[in-house]
Design an enzyme around this catalytic site. Sequence first.
Site, mmCIF file in Angstrom:
data_model
loop_
_atom_site.group_PDB
_atom_site.id
_atom_site.type_symbol
_atom_site.label_atom_id
_atom_site.label_comp_id
_atom_site.label_asym_id
_atom_site.label_seq_id
_atom_site.Cartn_x
_atom_site.Cartn_y
_atom_site.Cartn_z
ATOM 1 N N ALA A 91 10.058 2.960 2.087
ATOM 2 C CA ALA A 91 9.808 4.320 1.606
ATOM 3 C C ALA A 91 10.220 5.358 2.645
ATOM 4 O O ALA A 91 10.940 6.316 2.337
ATOM 5 C CB ALA A 91 8.334 4.465 1.250
ATOM 6 N N CYS A 124 -19.311 -16.645 10.003
ATOM 7 C CA CYS A 124 -20.491 -17.115 9.272
ATOM 8 C C CYS A 124 -20.878 -16.128 8.169
ATOM 9 O O CYS A 124 -21.384 -16.528 7.118
ATOM 10 C CB CYS A 124 -21.663 -17.357 10.215
ATOM 11 S SG CYS A 124 -22.293 -15.858 10.987
ATOM 12 N N ASP A 162 17.015 -3.762 7.922
ATOM 13 C CA ASP A 162 15.792 -4.174 7.229
ATOM 14 C C ASP A 162 16.056 -5.560 6.664
ATOM 15 O O ASP A 162 17.086 -5.776 6.027
ATOM 16 C CB ASP A 162 15.437 -3.194 6.101
ATOM 17 C CG ASP A 162 14.001 -3.362 5.616
ATOM 18 O OD1 ASP A 162 13.601 -4.517 5.314
ATOM 19 O OD2 ASP A 162 13.288 -2.355 5.533
ATOM 20 N N ASP A 192 6.266 -0.513 8.934
ATOM 21 C CA ASP A 192 4.947 -0.528 8.313
ATOM 22 C C ASP A 192 3.962 -1.432 9.042
ATOM 23 O O ASP A 192 2.930 -1.792 8.486
ATOM 24 C CB ASP A 192 5.051 -0.955 6.842
ATOM 25 C CG ASP A 192 5.627 -2.360 6.686
ATOM 26 O OD1 ASP A 192 5.949 -2.990 7.713
ATOM 27 O OD2 ASP A 192 5.752 -2.826 5.532
ATOM 28 N N ASN A 193 4.271 -1.832 10.290
ATOM 29 C CA ASN A 193 3.299 -2.631 11.032
ATOM 30 C C ASN A 193 3.376 -2.312 12.513
ATOM 31 O O ASN A 193 4.428 -1.952 13.046
ATOM 32 C CB ASN A 193 3.490 -4.126 10.761
ATOM 33 C CG ASN A 193 4.739 -4.684 11.403
ATOM 34 O OD1 ASN A 193 4.718 -5.100 12.564
ATOM 35 N ND2 ASN A 193 5.841 -4.671 10.659
ATOM 36 N N LYS A 240 17.460 -4.321 0.886
ATOM 37 C CA LYS A 240 17.093 -2.906 0.939
ATOM 38 C C LYS A 240 18.101 -2.088 1.737
ATOM 39 O O LYS A 240 18.529 -1.015 1.297
ATOM 40 C CB LYS A 240 15.702 -2.756 1.565
ATOM 41 C CG LYS A 240 14.547 -3.102 0.659
ATOM 42 C CD LYS A 240 13.217 -2.777 1.321
ATOM 43 C CE LYS A 240 12.059 -3.025 0.356
ATOM 44 N NZ LYS A 240 10.757 -2.681 0.967
ATOM 45 N N ARG A 257 8.236 4.758 -5.038
ATOM 46 C CA ARG A 257 8.324 5.697 -3.909
ATOM 47 C C ARG A 257 9.594 5.512 -3.080
ATOM 48 O O ARG A 257 9.982 6.418 -2.349
ATOM 49 C CB ARG A 257 7.079 5.578 -3.017
ATOM 50 C CG ARG A 257 6.924 4.229 -2.385
ATOM 51 C CD ARG A 257 5.506 3.895 -1.994
ATOM 52 N NE ARG A 257 5.462 2.629 -1.295
ATOM 53 C CZ ARG A 257 5.574 1.446 -1.879
ATOM 54 N NH1 ARG A 257 5.744 1.367 -3.188
ATOM 55 N NH2 ARG A 257 5.528 0.347 -1.173
#
Length: 1062
Positions: A482, A636, A508, A580-581, A532, A519
């Site tokens: 995007a 847990c 990419d 995006d990371n 992309k 988007r």
Amino acid sequence: MLPGKKAGEDDVKTESLLKKPRVDCLIATTNSNSSSHSLGTMAGNDRNPAEIDEDLHSRQLAVYGRETMRRLAASNVLISGMQGLGAEVAKNLILAGVKSVTLHDEGSVELWDLSSNFLFSEEDIGKNRALASVQKLQELNNAVVISTLTSRISKDHLSHFQAVVFTNGSLDKAIEFDDYCHHHNPPIAFIRAEVRGLFGNVFCDFGPEFTVLDVDGEEPHTGIIASISNDNPALVSFVDDERLEFQDGDLVVFSEVRGMTELNDGKPRRIKNTRPYSFLLEEDTTKFGEYEKGGIVTQVKQPKKLNFRPLRLALKDPGYFLLSDFAKPFRPPLLHLAFQALDEFVAKLGRYPVAGSAGDAQRLIDMVNALNEELAGDAKVGDIDEKVLQHFANGSRAVLSPMAAMFGGIVGQEVVKACSGKFHPLFQFFYFDSVESLPVEPLEPSDLVPSNSRYDPQIAVFGSKLQKKLEQAKVFVVGAGALGCEFLKNLALMGVSCGSQGKLVITDDDVIEKSNLSRQFLFRDWNIGQAKSTVAAAAAVLINPSLQIEALQNRASPDTENVFDDAFWESLDVVINALDNVNARLYIDSKCLYYQKPLLESGTLGTKCNTQMVIPHLTENYGASRDPPEKQAPMCTVHSFPHNIDHCLTWARSEFEGLLEKTPNEVNSFLSSPAEYKAAMRSAGDAQARELLERVIECLSVERCETFQDCIGWARLKFEDYFSNRVKQLTFTFPEDAATSTGAPFWSAPKRFPRALEFSVEDRDHRHFIMAASILRAETFGIKIPDWAKKLDNRELADAIKSVMVPEFQPKKDAKIVTDEKATSLTTASIDDAAVIDGLILKLEELSAVLAPGFRMSPIQFEKDDDTNYHVDLISGLANMRARNYGIPEVDKLKAKFIAGRIIPAIATTTAMATGFVCLELYKALGGGHKLDDYRNTFANLALPLFTMAEPVPPKEIKHQDMSWTVWDRWTIKENLTLRELLQWFRAKGLTAYSISCGQSLLYNSIFPKHRERMDRKVVDLAREIAKLEVPSYRRHFDIVVACEDEEENDIDIPLVSIYFR
């Protein structure tokens, strides 16, 4: 990976990637003789607004929700003015999925328009702007009806719309239209927006009484109660699981309170004196029952009514201006006058001020002063900054791509608010400028002379010298999602890398999916499955055929440093992240730091965005500051003591992966290489290896399926195990009245006491779980799935479930259940794990002997974006049944997809705005010479709306003797030194190097006597021998990390040291 080539070479075929005959395009076109037909067609659109394509709009649904999307799908919008800003607004609204958009423009496309409108090409020059826009906009979303209006607009036209946007036209006409919209019944939302060079403004009027249904779009805050006092006011305390987000004055409701049950009546109550783990309840609880335990407090979000004033009144008394840049607090009042003066200038002279004309600029300044003199008291602007007004005059006719993108995002979001009531509107004026983007050298009138090119608007603002720098720039865009699509559009329009020496590389490694299309606007449905970067590059070339672009499909990472090598990084002028990371961002940041390249960083989350400028030697780098890590629930808690739906979904995702992906993969690993697998298990010899073997054996023995009925049996027994037997065992081991070793109740908040479920084939949710689980189990074993198995209400499915024999469960007295919140594994080690593993391997060999030759399982990897694959069905079923065990509110399939799929909420408006902010900084980065306080980092939240701009933080400076350095510095040694010579090199700087490492290996440390034997060896030879260093032929140096101390034995952090040995 596919090799990357420049656009225009064989693998980037614009025609095949981007053009395809369109089907069912809903386009209605009008001229002066047919406007009523067009509007009638639009209003008569019978598309069912309740039908939302969740595969397409999943990320947007995560921001807006279904109800807002339905309201949008019933909304008709008019956009008047199809220059750059109008095109951006139209794009964002069509992607959002409104019912219809009508494009109005009476003018024709000019060469000037090509600097800001991505829809136009040179072939469109002379055509009506609205007509030239409609086809490409329609390709963005065929579900939206797009109409055109090419004649003069009248007030009567406006009644067909829920919202109208005017991006050009006179102020008098705007006042006339706004009066009509304001007093219409129901009111029509009116928005006026202008972009003039580096200046812009927005005005909103949503009527005399507008209701905001959701002010901020955030989930209601909640808290788990620890105690409530019998007081007036009552003190409510909470468990310290996490800090409260409540604010004074909030309304809350109570539920599940034991003892003080009077609070469970659902009545909203006001709170005050909020603290991180408590608040005061404005209520007298002295006569209420005494609090025992339990209870949840939930915020009640209240609608808000806003009374907008019409433009006619707001111009004279604008009230509060929404401020974006706190370094310029007095700029909005000045711009309020400047835009009015510009309208007066155009009305009197019939044209805009000429760029570089001192006479025109002075005439505009005089008009501003005259308007200011008419104001009284505090309304009068104290300091008329004539230099700012000169810049305003120069660019008054220009629409710049970054400004259009930024304001297109803001205005698009305001339309969404007007049509849905979602988020707080802009109230009512917003003014913005970015004069800091101008070149640092003064601009001469000759610099601003147009060159009869598509870049003339930009030249009118920045001058021809900066334009040439933009065209020859070498740029690396990392990511083609995007953000990447928006960046490519902006860069192509700006002319970046469009010169003969320019080059733009985009990379990419991802391919296009359907969910991208809402988007990532350069992609179309026929591009699904294609790379992309390749598609985006081809689309960018259509926007500007001069763009020199190369599309790669390589992930920028340590594994691809043969592609992105020293020569590549050293050739760059700037790097733009569109990632995006965080890990990928940190890697690119490290490379920009190493090669000293500007990095323009940005990110979005729903309506929020942030931008960060990383400029060599001026600012800190991206990795210098980190957000705190997200709090993870203890293992847990997830496995035995969940207290919210997130815990249930985390557990469900884990079980899905274990049952359907990890265990089948383990089975295949064993069957593919039995000897190696057994050796690996024996070598590990631990509890984890034992557990893996037990799972594989279980999968190939008691849980092995050969028919679909076996799969139904497996699913039914899993239901019993998960939601009945395990709960019975847990409550047997820890009864409701159990106590801890300190005597406190074991089941105290936040723990919730669970109840076992009793399976019923008549319960649709139970049946749905069995259906999804059995279908996916059949897929892993390659078993044919009968048609009746996919019909939830089919009698055959119910009968098959009923036929499963479920053994009676008996709790174990010696069962071990992990309760330690610090535990990282549910598997306990045993001293005889190795012996057990030998036995398990023997059993595994016996099982494999009876399998069909070549038998393999088909592991299933979780795919969140396919609603027909039953993945989310199973995860939502697992989570909701577990929630039912613990009395936790359940979620629908869509919400389960968002949380379990870790979907990042995203909308086109925020993305466009973020890239606009960044590209305004790009002018500075490529122009050069700007100071720290010229740059801006930005945080914005379109929901509030909030815009916060501030200068970046400078890098930390370290000083030693007469030297100083920052993280940006690197010490280079251009000699092939021995270790002894290297130590002497540091001594000459007043430093003692006591430790030298290369990669993960220690080359020298002063505490090891044997290391002194290395003194006369070349450092590069030590690195090759000890660190196994392999220096590629294209690299002439290697890097070492050196720990030093000064003469007083204080540690000194020094820069990275590069030794050029070749």
